[in-house]
Motif scaffolding. Structure first.
Motif, short mmCIF file in Angstrom:
data_model
loop_
_atom_site.label_atom_id
_atom_site.label_comp_id
_atom_site.label_asym_id
_atom_site.label_seq_id
_atom_site.Cartn_x
_atom_site.Cartn_y
_atom_site.Cartn_z
N ILE A 175 0.86 -1.17 0.00
CA ILE A 175 0.00 0.00 0.00
C ILE A 175 0.90 1.23 0.00
CG2 ILE A 175 -1.64 1.38 1.33
CD1 ILE A 175 -2.97 -1.01 0.14
N ASN A 176 0.72 2.10 -0.99
CA ASN A 176 1.47 3.35 -1.05
C ASN A 176 0.62 4.47 -0.47
OD1 ASN A 176 3.73 2.19 -2.40
ND2 ASN A 176 2.57 2.23 -4.30
N PHE A 177 1.16 5.12 0.56
CA PHE A 177 0.41 6.11 1.33
C PHE A 177 0.93 7.51 1.00
CE2 PHE A 177 -1.08 8.59 4.82
CZ PHE A 177 -2.14 7.91 5.40
N GLY A 178 0.09 8.32 0.33
CA GLY A 178 0.48 9.66 -0.08
C GLY A 178 0.33 10.68 1.04
N ILE A 179 1.32 11.54 1.17
CA ILE A 179 1.34 12.56 2.22
C ILE A 179 1.62 13.91 1.57
CG2 ILE A 179 2.47 13.33 4.35
CD1 ILE A 179 3.29 10.38 4.80
N ILE A 180 0.65 14.84 1.67
CA ILE A 180 0.80 16.15 1.01
C ILE A 180 1.91 16.95 1.66
CG2 ILE A 180 -1.51 16.33 0.03
CD1 ILE A 180 -2.35 17.92 2.50
N SER A 181 2.50 17.84 0.87
CA SER A 181 3.72 18.55 1.27
C SER A 181 3.42 19.82 2.05
CB SER A 181 4.57 18.88 0.03
OG SER A 181 3.79 19.64 -0.89
N THR A 182 2.86 19.69 3.24
CA THR A 182 2.61 20.85 4.08
C THR A 182 3.89 21.38 4.72
OG1 THR A 182 2.12 19.40 5.95
CG2 THR A 182 0.26 20.14 4.62
N GLU A 183 4.89 20.51 4.83
CA GLU A 183 6.20 20.88 5.37
C GLU A 183 7.23 19.96 4.74
OE1 GLU A 183 6.41 20.06 9.65
OE2 GLU A 183 4.52 18.99 9.47
N SER A 184 8.46 19.94 5.24
CA SER A 184 9.51 19.15 4.62
C SER A 184 9.20 17.65 4.71
CB SER A 184 10.85 19.42 5.31
OG SER A 184 10.84 18.94 6.64
N SER A 185 9.67 16.90 3.72
CA SER A 185 9.45 15.45 3.69
C SER A 185 10.03 14.77 4.92
CB SER A 185 10.05 14.85 2.42
OG SER A 185 9.42 15.34 1.27
N SER A 186 11.17 15.24 5.38
CA SER A 186 11.80 14.61 6.55
C SER A 186 10.94 14.78 7.79
CB SER A 186 13.19 15.19 6.78
OG SER A 186 13.13 16.60 6.98
N TYR A 245 1.36 19.36 -3.88
CA TYR A 245 0.14 18.58 -3.76
C TYR A 245 -0.18 17.84 -5.05
CZ TYR A 245 -1.10 21.22 0.53
OH TYR A 245 -1.14 21.77 1.78
N ALA A 246 0.07 18.50 -6.20
CA ALA A 246 -0.25 17.90 -7.49
C ALA A 246 0.47 16.58 -7.69
CB ALA A 246 0.11 18.87 -8.62
N GLY A 247 1.66 16.47 -7.13
CA GLY A 247 2.43 15.23 -7.27
C GLY A 247 1.73 14.05 -6.62
N VAL A 248 1.10 14.27 -5.47
CA VAL A 248 0.37 13.19 -4.79
C VAL A 248 -0.92 12.87 -5.57
CG1 VAL A 248 -0.66 12.41 -2.63
CG2 VAL A 248 1.33 13.92 -2.58
N ILE A 249 -1.59 13.91 -6.09
CA ILE A 249 -2.80 13.70 -6.89
C ILE A 249 -2.46 12.86 -8.13
CG2 ILE A 249 -4.57 14.83 -8.29
CD1 ILE A 249 -4.20 17.30 -6.37
N GLU A 250 -1.40 13.24 -8.83
CA GLU A 250 -0.98 12.50 -10.01
C GLU A 250 -0.55 11.08 -9.66
OE1 GLU A 250 -1.07 13.64 -13.50
OE2 GLU A 250 -2.55 14.65 -12.25
N GLY A 251 0.07 10.94 -8.48
CA GLY A 251 0.45 9.60 -8.02
C GLY A 251 -0.76 8.70 -7.89
N MET A 252 -1.86 9.23 -7.35
CA MET A 252 -3.09 8.44 -7.24
C MET A 252 -3.68 8.18 -8.62
SD MET A 252 -6.41 9.01 -4.75
CE MET A 252 -5.53 8.29 -3.34
N ARG A 253 -3.63 9.19 -9.47
CA ARG A 253 -4.18 9.04 -10.82
C ARG A 253 -3.54 7.90 -11.58
NH1 ARG A 253 -3.42 13.48 -15.69
NH2 ARG A 253 -4.64 12.39 -17.27
N PHE A 254 -2.24 7.71 -11.41
CA PHE A 254 -1.52 6.68 -12.15
C PHE A 254 -1.25 5.42 -11.33
CE2 PHE A 254 -0.47 10.57 -14.54
CZ PHE A 254 -0.87 10.15 -15.81
N GLY A 255 -2.02 5.26 -10.23
CA GLY A 255 -1.93 4.02 -9.46
C GLY A 255 -0.70 3.89 -8.59
N LYS A 256 0.03 4.98 -8.39
CA LYS A 256 1.23 4.92 -7.55
C LYS A 256 0.93 5.27 -6.10
CE LYS A 256 4.35 6.04 -11.38
NZ LYS A 256 5.35 7.01 -11.90
#
Length: 337
Positions: free
Chosen positions: A34-45, A74-85
């Motif tokens: 399961i790939n869990f997307g986390i929006i970029s409200t702050e740094s990835s670390s 945020y768009a990167g996580v949306i696109e990740g869901m769009r393409f099944g990632k």
């Protein structure tokens, strides 16, 4: 009697075989990861640190690998869901609309604060030493100031101020500022605290929960000058295409987390939730209906834009959409999501 017994026994064997087969199929419906997307409200670390204990518990519960998915916006996580990632993701309401409409997503849960509150607020912020003290000061629009806008898919950083600050006052940021930039909440907060921009969008979670803990000196250099009406707390979204068995297991994990089990389990899980984002409590059940308020704001903005452009067809389309949204809101609003 013997024939009846044998028939019954045969039926039982058949039923057990079918049950085993169904269980086997159900097990097969669970993906290997399961790939869990986390929006970029702050740094990835910082996000990875706060989400890791929760994702580890999710992995143990589901029996499959749960991997965090980060993107620069945020768009990167949306696109990740769009393409099944991305299979499951934490979004804001605005980005969840994009995930539902463009990426095959579906809202299934809602975050709440660890104090039980079900919403938060969009802000305009300035440096504590700024002479800007109100929205009226911003709306003088003399183009001497700089502005830090939010991610275009952010609810509190972009959509809500876009409606309440700009659309309702028939202005745009470009009308008012000498320079407009875009960043996430953390980036805008630091830009204001260090004097790199004069005014910026943000929200109560980012300033008073996250930044106040992670960088109290920066937080002390920030002044709030405008606050929106309450925004519904963030939704959790999964891909509609996920198998039913996978959805059931994921849904059960979210609903029981911090609620079911002995006192030690509940206590530990509440502590995990409280350390995530701005401090969460147990999740609530939700649906796409959670997005109605922001959808209506977006439709109203489209109507204003069409009116200003003299686009009669656009105005009519926006009005029809508003009418449909308001009708649906009457159905679901009183009972929740």
């Amino acid at each position: 009697m013997m024939l009846k017994t044998l028939t019954t026994a045969a039926g039982l064997v058949t039923a057990l075989a079918l049950s085993a087969g169904i269980a086997s199929v159900a097990q097969a419906e669970m993906p290997d990861q399961i790939n869990f997307g986390i929006i970029s409200t702050e740094s990835s670390s910082a996000l990875e640190k706060s989400f890791s204990p929760f994702l580890e518990d999710m992995e143990k519960s589901l029996g499959v690998k749960v991997k965090p998915f980060f993107a620069s916006d945020y768009a990167g996580v949306i696109e990740g869901m769009r393409f099944g990632k991305v299979d499951v993701a934490w979004f804001g309401n605005k980005s969840a609309i994009e995930a539902v409409d463009r990426a095959g997503g579906e809202v299934f849960a809602q975050t709440i604060k660890d104090d039980g509150s079900k919403g938060y607020y969009s802000l305009l912020i300035v440096n504590k030493d700024s002479k800007i003290n109100s929205l009226d000061d911003v709306l003088t629009c003399d183009k001497t100031l700089t502005f830090g806008n939010g991610d275009p898919n952010s609810t509190s950083g972009f959509a809500i101020p876009g409606y309440y600050v700009w659309a309702l006052n028939d202005k745009t940021p470009e009308d008012c500022f000498a320079r407009v930039t875009n960043s996430n909440h953390e980036g805008n907060a630091m830009a204001v605290a260090t004097g790199k921009v004069d005014v910026a969008t943000n929200n109560t979670e980012s300033i008073y929960a996250r930044l106040a803990k992670s960088n109290p000196e920066a937080a002390a250099n920030i002044k709030e000058i405008w606050r929106s009406p309450m925004i519904p707390s963030d939704p959790m979204v999964w891909r509609k295409e996920l198998a039913g068995d996978a959805k059931q297991k994921i849904y059960y994990f979210f609903m029981q987390y911090g609620r079911f089990g002995d006192a030690d389990k509940v206590k530990r899980e509440r502590e995990v939730l409280a350390s995530m984002s701005d401090g969460w409590g147990p999740f609530l059940a939700s649906s796409d209906a959670q997005l109605l308020d922001v959808r209506q704001i977006e439709a109203f903005k489209a109507k204003i834009k069409a009116q200003n452009a003299g686009d009669e067809a656009g105005v009519k389309a926006a009005e029809e959409k508003l009418k449909d949204l308001q009708a649906y809101a009457k159905i679901v609003g009183a009972a929740g999501y």
